[in-house]
Design a protein around this motif. Structure first.
Motif, short mmCIF file in Angstrom:
data_model
loop_
_atom_site.label_atom_id
_atom_site.label_comp_id
_atom_site.label_asym_id
_atom_site.label_seq_id
_atom_site.Cartn_x
_atom_site.Cartn_y
_atom_site.Cartn_z
N SER A 33 2.49 -2.10 -0.58
CA SER A 33 3.55 -2.30 -1.57
C SER A 33 4.23 -3.66 -1.32
CB SER A 33 4.59 -1.18 -1.43
OG SER A 33 5.31 -1.34 -0.22
N ASN A 49 5.57 -4.03 -11.24
CA ASN A 49 5.07 -3.53 -9.95
C ASN A 49 5.91 -2.32 -9.58
OD1 ASN A 49 6.09 -3.78 -6.77
ND2 ASN A 49 3.89 -3.62 -7.07
N ALA A 50 5.25 -1.26 -9.18
CA ALA A 50 5.97 -0.11 -8.63
C ALA A 50 5.69 -0.09 -7.13
CB ALA A 50 5.49 1.19 -9.30
N SER A 51 6.73 -0.13 -6.34
CA SER A 51 6.59 -0.05 -4.88
C SER A 51 7.32 1.18 -4.40
CB SER A 51 7.17 -1.31 -4.22
OG SER A 51 6.25 -2.37 -4.29
N GLN A 79 5.05 4.56 -8.12
CA GLN A 79 3.75 4.08 -7.63
C GLN A 79 2.82 5.28 -7.40
OE1 GLN A 79 3.88 1.76 -3.98
NE2 GLN A 79 1.78 1.02 -4.27
N PRO A 104 -1.43 3.69 -3.79
CA PRO A 104 -0.75 2.95 -2.71
C PRO A 104 -1.52 1.73 -2.21
CG PRO A 104 -1.72 4.97 -1.85
CD PRO A 104 -2.05 4.93 -3.31
#
Ligand code: 5GP
Ligand code: ZN
Length: 138
Positions: free
Chosen positions: A49, A85-87, A93, A96
């Motif tokens: 991430s 962006n999904a972290s 998210q 991963p």
């Protein structure tokens, strides 16, 4: 990394519509597109991430994301893109392995991201913002 879908796509162990590849980065079509041309930009090395990605790898991804966005704009005649962006699972998210979504946008595409966003914003007083900025100073 074993059992990582995107590592497998990088190693060509899983099929994907890869249309950009260099030494460090690949770009391929999302299997569940939000709009036509929805693309994932992925480092070849495994980072989970935004919290652990190497700075140089991130710079490369941003630069490739710009190239791909320009290509999408020209080839698909879209008017804009969202880079997302999904972290972290809490942020949505699901895979991963760090990635940027490039979501091509056209007028009337009914994604309504901006109106959804506006519907969620909270009122906050200036004093609270000042305190937060102090807390976040590095
Ligand atoms: P996230 O939810 O982590 O932000 O985004 C993961 C994205 O990967 C999702 O939009 C999902 O549709 C996409 N995805 C998951 N598995 C595969 C796959 O095997 N191939 C491709 N091309 N996209 C995938
Ligand atoms: Zn991976």
């Amino acid at each position: 990394m074993q059992d990582c879908i995107f590592c497998k796509i990088v190693k060509k162990e899983l099929p994907a519509f890869i249309f950009y590849e260099d030494e460090f980065v690949i770009g391929f079509l999302d299997i569940n597109p939000l709009t036509e041309g929805h693309t994932l930009v992925v480092p070849k090395a495994h980072y989970e991430s935004i919290f652990d990605i190497d700075e140089e790898a991130l710079q490369k991804i941003i630069s490739v994301s710009q190239k791909i966005s320009k290509r999408i704009k020209e080839a698909l005649r879209v008017e804009g893109v969202n880079l997302i962006n999904a972290s972290g699972v809490v942020a949505g998210q699901s895979v991963p392995h760090f990635h940027f979504h490039i979501i091509p946008r056209k007028a009337g595409d009914e994604i309504n991201l901006a109106s959804w966003w506006r519907s969620k914003v909270k009122e906050v007083d200036k004093e609270k913002l000042k305190e937060l900025a102090e807390k976040l100073k590095t």
